[in-house]
Design a protein around this motif. Structure first.
Motif, PDB file in Angstrom:
ATOM      1  N   CYS A  43     -11.222  -5.889  -0.013  1.00  0.00           N
ATOM      2  CA  CYS A  43     -10.973  -6.656  -1.244  1.00  0.00           C
ATOM      3  C   CYS A  43      -9.484  -6.949  -1.411  1.00  0.00           C
ATOM      4  CB  CYS A  43     -11.498  -5.875  -2.444  1.00  0.00           C
ATOM      5  SG  CYS A  43     -11.141  -6.636  -4.043  1.00  0.00           S
ATOM      6  N   ILE A  44      -8.644  -5.964  -1.148  1.00  0.00           N
ATOM      7  CA  ILE A  44      -7.204  -6.154  -1.293  1.00  0.00           C
ATOM      8  C   ILE A  44      -6.701  -7.244  -0.355  1.00  0.00           C
ATOM      9  CG2 ILE A  44      -4.963  -5.053  -0.856  1.00  0.00           C
ATOM     10  CD1 ILE A  44      -6.233  -2.446  -1.900  1.00  0.00           C
ATOM     11  N   MET A  45      -7.124  -7.208   0.900  1.00  0.00           N
ATOM     12  CA  MET A  45      -6.653  -8.193   1.866  1.00  0.00           C
ATOM     13  C   MET A  45      -7.125  -9.593   1.504  1.00  0.00           C
ATOM     14  SD  MET A  45      -4.874  -6.157   3.533  1.00  0.00           S
ATOM     15  CE  MET A  45      -4.176  -7.412   4.586  1.00  0.00           C
ATOM     16  N   GLU A  46      -8.330  -9.721   0.996  1.00  0.00           N
ATOM     17  CA  GLU A  46      -8.840 -11.037   0.613  1.00  0.00           C
ATOM     18  C   GLU A  46      -8.070 -11.609  -0.579  1.00  0.00           C
ATOM     19  OE1 GLU A  46     -12.971 -10.459  -0.075  1.00  0.00           O
ATOM     20  OE2 GLU A  46     -13.524 -10.479   2.055  1.00  0.00           O
ATOM     21  N   VAL A  47      -7.822 -10.762  -1.588  1.00  0.00           N
ATOM     22  CA  VAL A  47      -7.107 -11.248  -2.766  1.00  0.00           C
ATOM     23  C   VAL A  47      -5.668 -11.596  -2.426  1.00  0.00           C
ATOM     24  CG1 VAL A  47      -6.256 -10.623  -5.055  1.00  0.00           C
ATOM     25  CG2 VAL A  47      -8.581 -10.012  -4.388  1.00  0.00           C
ATOM     26  N   LEU A  48      -4.990 -10.763  -1.629  1.00  0.00           N
ATOM     27  CA  LEU A  48      -3.609 -11.049  -1.275  1.00  0.00           C
ATOM     28  C   LEU A  48      -3.500 -12.312  -0.435  1.00  0.00           C
ATOM     29  CD1 LEU A  48      -2.070  -7.539  -0.512  1.00  0.00           C
ATOM     30  CD2 LEU A  48      -2.052  -8.852  -2.626  1.00  0.00           C
ATOM     31  N   HIS A  49      -4.503 -12.559   0.409  1.00  0.00           N
ATOM     32  CA  HIS A  49      -4.501 -13.805   1.186  1.00  0.00           C
ATOM     33  C   HIS A  49      -4.623 -15.006   0.257  1.00  0.00           C
ATOM     34  CE1 HIS A  49      -6.686 -17.026   3.459  1.00  0.00           C
ATOM     35  NE2 HIS A  49      -5.643 -16.836   4.245  1.00  0.00           N
ATOM     36  N   GLU A  50      -5.486 -14.913  -0.732  1.00  0.00           N
ATOM     37  CA  GLU A  50      -5.663 -16.017  -1.671  1.00  0.00           C
ATOM     38  C   GLU A  50      -4.419 -16.204  -2.537  1.00  0.00           C
ATOM     39  OE1 GLU A  50      -6.298 -17.953  -5.378  1.00  0.00           O
ATOM     40  OE2 GLU A  50      -6.167 -15.767  -5.235  1.00  0.00           O
ATOM     41  N   ARG A  51      -3.713 -15.110  -2.838  1.00  0.00           N
ATOM     42  CA  ARG A  51      -2.510 -15.166  -3.669  1.00  0.00           C
ATOM     43  C   ARG A  51      -1.249 -15.489  -2.859  1.00  0.00           C
ATOM     44  NH1 ARG A  51      -3.023 -15.678  -8.969  1.00  0.00           N
ATOM     45  NH2 ARG A  51      -4.376 -17.226  -8.025  1.00  0.00           N
ATOM     46  N   LYS A  52      -1.371 -15.661  -1.562  1.00  0.00           N
ATOM     47  CA  LYS A  52      -0.226 -15.980  -0.691  1.00  0.00           C
ATOM     48  C   LYS A  52       0.801 -14.846  -0.672  1.00  0.00           C
ATOM     49  CE  LYS A  52      -2.051 -20.097  -0.328  1.00  0.00           C
ATOM     50  NZ  LYS A  52      -2.796 -20.513   0.867  1.00  0.00           N
ATOM     51  N   LEU A  53       0.327 -13.611  -0.605  1.00  0.00           N
ATOM     52  CA  LEU A  53       1.199 -12.446  -0.586  1.00  0.00           C
ATOM     53  C   LEU A  53       0.935 -11.599   0.650  1.00  0.00           C
ATOM     54  CD1 LEU A  53       0.817 -11.400  -4.339  1.00  0.00           C
ATOM     55  CD2 LEU A  53       2.744 -12.641  -3.344  1.00  0.00           C
ATOM     56  N   ARG A  54       1.902 -10.731   0.976  1.00  0.00           N
ATOM     57  CA  ARG A  54       1.763  -9.816   2.104  1.00  0.00           C
ATOM     58  C   ARG A  54       2.135  -8.402   1.681  1.00  0.00           C
ATOM     59  NH1 ARG A  54       4.994 -11.639   7.175  1.00  0.00           N
ATOM     60  NH2 ARG A  54       6.689 -11.645   5.652  1.00  0.00           N
ATOM     61  N   LEU A  55       1.606  -7.438   2.411  1.00  0.00           N
ATOM     62  CA  LEU A  55       1.922  -6.042   2.138  1.00  0.00           C
ATOM     63  C   LEU A  55       3.177  -5.616   2.887  1.00  0.00           C
ATOM     64  CD1 LEU A  55      -1.562  -4.294   2.305  1.00  0.00           C
ATOM     65  CD2 LEU A  55      -0.272  -4.927   0.287  1.00  0.00           C
ATOM     66  N   SER A  56       3.852  -4.624   2.345  1.00  0.00           N
ATOM     67  CA  SER A  56       4.980  -4.004   3.025  1.00  0.00           C
ATOM     68  C   SER A  56       4.447  -2.962   4.012  1.00  0.00           C
ATOM     69  CB  SER A  56       5.902  -3.341   2.010  1.00  0.00           C
ATOM     70  OG  SER A  56       6.881  -2.559   2.642  1.00  0.00           O
ATOM     71  N   ARG A  57       4.818  -3.088   5.282  1.00  0.00           N
ATOM     72  CA  ARG A  57       4.301  -2.160   6.294  1.00  0.00           C
ATOM     73  C   ARG A  57       4.782  -0.737   6.062  1.00  0.00           C
ATOM     74  NH1 ARG A  57       5.560  -4.229  12.128  1.00  0.00           N
ATOM     75  NH2 ARG A  57       7.666  -4.291  11.273  1.00  0.00           N
ATOM     76  N   LYS A  58       6.046  -0.596   5.660  1.00  0.00           N
ATOM     77  CA  LYS A  58       6.631   0.733   5.582  1.00  0.00           C
ATOM     78  C   LYS A  58       6.194   1.508   4.356  1.00  0.00           C
ATOM     79  CE  LYS A  58      10.808  -0.506   8.163  1.00  0.00           C
ATOM     80  NZ  LYS A  58      12.292  -0.561   8.127  1.00  0.00           N
ATOM     81  N   LYS A  59       5.825   0.810   3.293  1.00  0.00           N
ATOM     82  CA  LYS A  59       5.549   1.489   2.026  1.00  0.00           C
ATOM     83  C   LYS A  59       4.070   1.605   1.696  1.00  0.00           C
ATOM     84  CE  LYS A  59       9.948  -0.006   0.008  1.00  0.00           C
ATOM     85  NZ  LYS A  59      10.594  -0.740  -1.103  1.00  0.00           N
ATOM     86  N   SER A  60       3.210   0.916   2.427  1.00  0.00           N
ATOM     87  CA  SER A  60       1.769   0.992   2.154  1.00  0.00           C
ATOM     88  C   SER A  60       1.159   2.148   2.934  1.00  0.00           C
ATOM     89  CB  SER A  60       1.083  -0.322   2.534  1.00  0.00           C
ATOM     90  OG  SER A  60       1.601  -1.390   1.770  1.00  0.00           O
ATOM     91  N   ARG A  61       0.169   2.795   2.347  1.00  0.00           N
ATOM     92  CA  ARG A  61      -0.458   3.977   2.943  1.00  0.00           C
ATOM     93  C   ARG A  61      -1.975   3.905   2.787  1.00  0.00           C
ATOM     94  NH1 ARG A  61       4.202   4.073   3.662  1.00  0.00           N
ATOM     95  NH2 ARG A  61       5.719   5.768   3.481  1.00  0.00           N
ATOM     96  N   ILE A  62      -2.666   4.521   3.729  1.00  0.00           N
ATOM     97  CA  ILE A  62      -4.111   4.652   3.602  1.00  0.00           C
ATOM     98  C   ILE A  62      -4.532   5.903   4.351  1.00  0.00           C
ATOM     99  CG2 ILE A  62      -4.537   3.173   5.620  1.00  0.00           C
ATOM    100  CD1 ILE A  62      -7.139   2.286   4.311  1.00  0.00           C
ATOM    101  N   GLY A  63      -5.427   6.681   3.762  1.00  0.00           N
ATOM    102  CA  GLY A  63      -5.887   7.887   4.444  1.00  0.00           C
ATOM    103  C   GLY A  63      -6.410   8.932   3.490  1.00  0.00           C
ATOM    104  N   SER A  64      -6.475  10.145   4.002  1.00  0.00           N
ATOM    105  CA  SER A  64      -6.949  11.270   3.213  1.00  0.00           C
ATOM    106  C   SER A  64      -5.853  11.728   2.258  1.00  0.00           C
ATOM    107  CB  SER A  64      -7.352  12.414   4.131  1.00  0.00           C
ATOM    108  OG  SER A  64      -7.651  13.564   3.378  1.00  0.00           O
ATOM    109  N   ILE A  65      -6.245  12.249   1.113  1.00  0.00           N
ATOM    110  CA  ILE A  65      -5.278  12.712   0.126  1.00  0.00           C
ATOM    111  C   ILE A  65      -4.497  13.918   0.625  1.00  0.00           C
ATOM    112  CG2 ILE A  65      -5.146  13.924  -2.087  1.00  0.00           C
ATOM    113  CD1 ILE A  65      -7.076  11.976  -3.228  1.00  0.00           C
ATOM    114  N   ALA A  66      -5.168  14.828   1.338  1.00  0.00           N
ATOM    115  CA  ALA A  66      -4.526  16.070   1.743  1.00  0.00           C
ATOM    116  C   ALA A  66      -3.383  15.808   2.718  1.00  0.00           C
ATOM    117  CB  ALA A  66      -5.567  16.989   2.382  1.00  0.00           C
TER     118      ALA A  66
END
Length: 323
Positions: A236-259
Motif C-alpha cells: 500500500c505504501i509503495m502504491e500511494v507514494l508512486h501515485e503521489r510522485k514521492l520516494r523513500l529514503s533508503r538510509k532512514k526507512s526500516r522494515i522487520g521484526s521489532i526485537a
C-alpha cells in the motif's frame, strides 16, 4: 476567534509582529523589521483587507545559498499574513485531516505519538515494524497535485486563490527569478498544513487497515502483528507514494521484526518481543532479515532486497517505477 473578523485578525497580527520586533530589536538599523514597525498602521491593515477580499498575493520568496542547504525565505510581512490565514483554516482540520497525522498539533504531537506507541507496544504486543522516511518530501511535492487536493476539500474561491498564490510563488535567486513546479517553503506557517494534506491518501489508506499507524511530517510508523499485515502495508505504501510522485529514503526507512528495539522521532523503544527475534535492519542491506522477515521494501534508486524464500518480494508496478 470569530473567523475573517478584521479586528481580531489585526489584533493577532500586531501581537505577533510585536513579538518578532522585540526579538530583533538589536538588528541592523537598515533591517526591514524597523521600517515595518514605523509603518505598521499602513501595511498591516492593507494586508488584512486583501486577505478578507481574497486578493492577497505574497511577495516573491528570497533564496539563500549555504554550504549545507538552500533556504527559501518568506518576507516578514508574508509570514505574519500566512500565520493568520492558518488560524482561519485550523477549524477545518478536524473535518479534513486524518487524526493519525500528528504534526499539526505542534511539538505536543511528538509527545502524543510517543504515548500512543508505548501504549500499543504494551497492550497489543505487535511483532513487526515498518518505519518510512520520505526523501526530500517538501521539495518533491508537485504544485498541480497539491492544488488538486486543496480544491477537493475546500470550495471557498477566495481561500483557493490565496493558497494557489502562496504555492506557486516565484523565487528570487541570485541568478534571476524562478517559477518552480515542485516544492513548498519549508519554514513557512502553512508548510505543515500542506504536508499534512498532501499525504492524506496514505494516512487514510493505512488507517483503514487493522494495524497501528502514525505520521509526523515525512516520518511514519506502522506496527503489525502478522507478516501478512506487513506485506499489505508495504504494498500500500509503495502504491500511494508512486501515485503521489514521492520516494523513500533508503538510509532512514526500516522494515522487520521489532526485537530488540527500534527508533522513531528521537525515541528508542524497547521491544516487547523475545530477544532471539530478528533485529531491525536498513532497508538497503543485502538481506533484510534472516529467515523471519516477510520481504523487501523497495527504495527509489536502490536495489531490491531479498527476503526469505517463504515470502518472496512481490514486485508491483509502483515498486518498479519508483526504483
Amino acid at each position: 476567534m470569530k473567523r475573517w473578523d478584521a479586528n481580531n485578525m489585526l489584533e493577532i497580527d500586531k501581537k505577533l509582529f510585536a513579538k518578532i520586533h522585540r526579538r530583533k530589536k538589536h538588528a541592523n538599523h537598515n533591517n526591514d523589521v524597523h521600517f515595518m514597525a514605523r509603518e505598521i498602521d499602513e501595511w498591516l491593515p492593507q494586508g488584512i483587507r486583501a486577505m478578507i477580499n481574497g486578493t492577497y498575493d505574497p511577495r516573491c520568496l528570497k533564496r539563500y545559498y549555504f554550504e549545507d542547504e538552500v533556504v527559501d525565505q518568506l518576507h516578514l510581512s508574508d509570514r505574519i499574513f500566512q500565520h493568520i490565514l492558518l488560524k482561519q483554516l485550523k477549524p477545518t482540520f478536524k473535518h479534513v485531516m486524518n487524526p493519525n497525522c500528528c504534526h499539526l498539533s505542534g511539538p505536543s504531537g511528538v509527545r502524543y505519538a510517543t504515548q500512543r506507541i508505548k501504549q500499543v507496544l504494551e497492550e497489543d504486543k505487535p511483532k513487526y515494524v515498518l518505519i518510512i522516511d520520505i526523501k526530500s518530501y517538501y521539495a518533491s511535492i508537485p504544485h498541480f497535485k497539491l492544488l488538486q487536493d486543496i480544491r477537493k476539500y475546500y470550495d471557498d474561491p477566495k481561500v483557493l486563490t490565496m493558497l494557489e498564490n502562496i504555492i506557486t510563488n516565484p523565487i528570487d535567486t541570485p541568478r534571476g527569478y524562478k517559477n518552480p513546479s515542485h516544492g513548498i517553503a519549508l519554514r513557512g506557517p502553512l508548510s505543515q498544513f500542506f504536508s499534512a494534506l498532501y499525504l492524506k491518501p496514505l494516512d487514510d489508506a493505512l488507517s483503514s487497515m487493522k494495524i497501528f499507524y502514525l505520521r509526523y511530517q515525512d516520518d511514519a510508523i506502522v506496527l503489525c502483528k502478522t507478516k501478512r499485515q506487513l506485506v499489505r502495508c508495504r504494498r500500500c505504501i509503495m502504491e500511494v507514494l508512486h501515485e503521489r510522485k514521492l520516494r523513500l529514503s533508503r538510509k532512514k526507512s526500516r522494515i522487520g521484526s521489532i526485537a530488540p528495539s527500534f527508533h522513531f522521532l528521537g525515541v528508542n523503544y524497547l521491544s516487547t518481543q523475545p530477544t532471539d527475534n530478528t533485529t531491525l535492519t536498513h532497508v538497503n542491506d543485502d538481506l533484510i532479515a534472516q529467515n523471519d522477515v516477510v520481504y523487501s521494501l523497495v527504495i527509489g534508486g536502490g536495489k531490491d532486497i531479498k527476503s526469505s524464500s517463504a515470502f518472496a518480494c512481490l514486485h508491483c508496478s509502483a515498486c518498479e517505477d519508483i526504483a
